[in-house]
Write an enzyme that holds these catalytic residues in place. Sequence first.
Site, mmCIF file in Angstrom:
data_model
loop_
_atom_site.group_PDB
_atom_site.id
_atom_site.type_symbol
_atom_site.label_atom_id
_atom_site.label_comp_id
_atom_site.label_asym_id
_atom_site.label_seq_id
_atom_site.Cartn_x
_atom_site.Cartn_y
_atom_site.Cartn_z
ATOM 1 N N GLY A 73 1.045 -0.938 -0.043
ATOM 2 C CA GLY A 73 0.304 -0.074 0.504
ATOM 3 C C GLY A 73 0.616 1.445 -0.021
ATOM 4 O O GLY A 73 -0.099 2.475 -0.627
ATOM 5 N N GLU A 118 3.953 4.194 5.410
ATOM 6 C CA GLU A 118 2.639 3.393 5.840
ATOM 7 C C GLU A 118 1.472 4.337 4.923
ATOM 8 O O GLU A 118 1.613 5.615 5.176
ATOM 9 C CB GLU A 118 1.473 3.619 7.210
ATOM 10 C CG GLU A 118 2.052 1.637 7.216
ATOM 11 C CD GLU A 118 1.452 0.374 7.075
ATOM 12 O OE1 GLU A 118 0.988 0.478 5.287
ATOM 13 O OE2 GLU A 118 1.298 -0.457 7.140
ATOM 14 N N ASP A 119 1.129 3.015 4.166
ATOM 15 C CA ASP A 119 -0.222 4.004 3.515
ATOM 16 C C ASP A 119 -1.025 4.027 4.622
ATOM 17 O O ASP A 119 -1.842 5.583 4.722
ATOM 18 C CB ASP A 119 -0.475 3.401 2.539
ATOM 19 C CG ASP A 119 -1.737 1.863 3.069
ATOM 20 O OD1 ASP A 119 -1.284 1.579 4.239
ATOM 21 O OD2 ASP A 119 -2.141 1.031 2.280
ATOM 22 N N ASP A 131 -4.710 2.017 11.044
ATOM 23 C CA ASP A 131 -6.760 1.864 11.086
ATOM 24 C C ASP A 131 -6.856 1.364 12.248
ATOM 25 O O ASP A 131 -6.435 1.994 13.831
ATOM 26 C CB ASP A 131 -6.584 0.670 9.796
ATOM 27 C CG ASP A 131 -8.187 0.407 10.043
ATOM 28 O OD1 ASP A 131 -8.935 1.027 11.188
ATOM 29 O OD2 ASP A 131 -8.724 -0.662 9.264
ATOM 30 N N LYS A 189 -7.001 6.569 10.847
ATOM 31 C CA LYS A 189 -8.691 6.505 11.409
ATOM 32 C C LYS A 189 -8.778 6.492 13.198
ATOM 33 O O LYS A 189 -8.344 5.211 13.687
ATOM 34 C CB LYS A 189 -9.373 5.174 10.834
ATOM 35 C CG LYS A 189 -9.088 5.228 9.563
ATOM 36 C CD LYS A 189 -9.767 3.708 8.715
ATOM 37 C CE LYS A 189 -10.517 3.831 6.943
ATOM 38 N NZ LYS A 189 -10.107 2.189 6.953
ATOM 39 N N PHE A 196 -14.490 2.383 4.395
ATOM 40 C CA PHE A 196 -13.423 2.111 3.723
ATOM 41 C C PHE A 196 -12.514 2.659 2.677
ATOM 42 O O PHE A 196 -13.771 3.259 1.399
ATOM 43 C CB PHE A 196 -13.624 -0.135 3.177
ATOM 44 C CG PHE A 196 -11.947 -0.482 2.457
ATOM 45 C CD1 PHE A 196 -11.605 -1.188 2.715
ATOM 46 C CD2 PHE A 196 -12.450 -0.349 0.925
ATOM 47 C CE1 PHE A 196 -10.746 -1.911 2.723
ATOM 48 C CE2 PHE A 196 -11.723 -1.159 0.191
ATOM 49 C CZ PHE A 196 -10.403 -1.955 0.563
ATOM 50 N N VAL A 197 -11.109 2.918 1.857
ATOM 51 C CA VAL A 197 -10.687 4.439 1.216
ATOM 52 C C VAL A 197 -10.170 3.444 0.030
ATOM 53 O O VAL A 197 -9.334 1.941 0.497
ATOM 54 C CB VAL A 197 -10.061 5.035 1.871
ATOM 55 C CG1 VAL A 197 -11.126 5.743 2.044
ATOM 56 C CG2 VAL A 197 -9.143 4.258 2.957
ATOM 57 N N ASP A 217 -6.356 -0.630 -2.000
ATOM 58 C CA ASP A 217 -6.751 -1.447 -2.943
ATOM 59 C C ASP A 217 -7.713 -1.699 -2.042
ATOM 60 O O ASP A 217 -8.232 -1.638 -1.149
ATOM 61 C CB ASP A 217 -5.583 -2.704 -3.153
ATOM 62 C CG ASP A 217 -5.706 -3.791 -2.336
ATOM 63 O OD1 ASP A 217 -5.824 -3.315 -1.399
ATOM 64 O OD2 ASP A 217 -5.391 -5.066 -2.671
ATOM 65 N N ARG A 243 -5.474 0.459 -6.884
ATOM 66 C CA ARG A 243 -3.613 1.629 -6.417
ATOM 67 C C ARG A 243 -3.638 2.424 -7.461
ATOM 68 O O ARG A 243 -2.797 3.452 -6.847
ATOM 69 C CB ARG A 243 -2.456 0.815 -5.802
ATOM 70 C CG ARG A 243 -2.903 -0.480 -5.030
ATOM 71 C CD ARG A 243 -1.417 -1.317 -5.026
ATOM 72 N NE ARG A 243 -1.767 -2.550 -3.878
ATOM 73 C CZ ARG A 243 -2.118 -3.265 -2.825
ATOM 74 N NH1 ARG A 243 -2.062 -2.087 -2.141
ATOM 75 N NH2 ARG A 243 -2.405 -4.289 -2.433
HETATM 76 P P1 5GP Z 1 -4.181 -1.678 11.188
HETATM 77 O O1 5GP Z 1 -2.747 -2.947 11.557
HETATM 78 O O2 5GP Z 1 -3.732 -0.369 11.007
HETATM 79 O O3 5GP Z 1 -5.170 -2.403 11.559
HETATM 80 O O4 5GP Z 1 -4.157 -1.869 9.230
HETATM 81 C C1 5GP Z 1 -3.571 -1.478 8.234
HETATM 82 C C2 5GP Z 1 -3.736 -2.197 7.440
HETATM 83 O O5 5GP Z 1 -5.264 -2.461 6.974
HETATM 84 C C3 5GP Z 1 -2.895 -0.934 6.292
HETATM 85 O O6 5GP Z 1 -1.934 -1.353 6.067
HETATM 86 C C4 5GP Z 1 -4.222 -1.559 4.998
HETATM 87 O O7 5GP Z 1 -3.766 -2.526 3.799
HETATM 88 C C5 5GP Z 1 -5.348 -2.191 5.572
HETATM 89 N N1 5GP Z 1 -6.711 -1.098 5.907
HETATM 90 C C6 5GP Z 1 -6.900 -0.611 6.470
HETATM 91 N N2 5GP Z 1 -7.911 0.803 6.477
HETATM 92 C C7 5GP Z 1 -7.725 0.180 5.170
HETATM 93 C C8 5GP Z 1 -8.668 1.337 3.785
HETATM 94 O O8 5GP Z 1 -9.672 2.076 4.827
HETATM 95 N N3 5GP Z 1 -8.779 0.753 2.350
HETATM 96 C C9 5GP Z 1 -7.463 -0.210 2.889
HETATM 97 N N4 5GP Z 1 -7.802 0.148 0.883
HETATM 98 N N5 5GP Z 1 -6.709 -0.971 3.168
HETATM 99 C C10 5GP Z 1 -6.633 -0.854 4.525
#
Ligand code: 5GP
Length: 182
Positions: free
Chosen positions: A47, A101-102, A105, A133, A154-155, A161, A167
Amino acid sequence: MSIRIHNQEFSPFLDEAKILIEVKNLGQRITKDFEGEELLVIGVLNGASIFMADLCRAIDLPLSTSFIKVKSYVGTESSGKIRSILGLEEDIAGKNILIVEDIVDTGITMKYLISEISNLNPAKISIATLLFKPEAFQFNYALDYVGFEIPNKFVVGYGLDYDGLGRNLPSIYQLSVSQLII
Ligand code: 5GP
């Protein structure tokens, strides 16, 4: 204008110009904060690849780059998900690390990366994420460089993606309805 990916509808959320202005701002802040120092910028695949490319070009410092991937798989034990980092081959001891990081969450992935990378004795670990978020975040560690705080929806686009697609979209789109299960 809305777009469709795999039969889901997404609405425009952050346009390309707005994203690029914010990426430049982040680059300038990082340049100022690390004046006179070197950086090793580590992007988290897949990402962060697009954000990483733009962010690095907005940082005016001597820097090197590396990419890692977090592999998660369900283990045989009740602990659930087991993770491992792929791709981190260089010696990072004593270096200033910027993890890119992208999106953060729940924060679980970044928490894991911070603890694994800390074990390798870098001088300092900083974090840059394009999106954050806050409503979903389960921790209280600091995120040093956040592009945009966004609602818990979700984005896709600009590196993010939906099931493999999206992407390459220059702008970021948000799921129009909230029933998507990922
Ligand atoms: P976390 O471990 O912080 O919950 O999640 C991180 C990963 O979840 C991100 O690197 C991404 O791959 C995925 N992710 C979380 N929210 C989104 C979203 O809104 N859209 C997309 N495409 N991926 C997300």
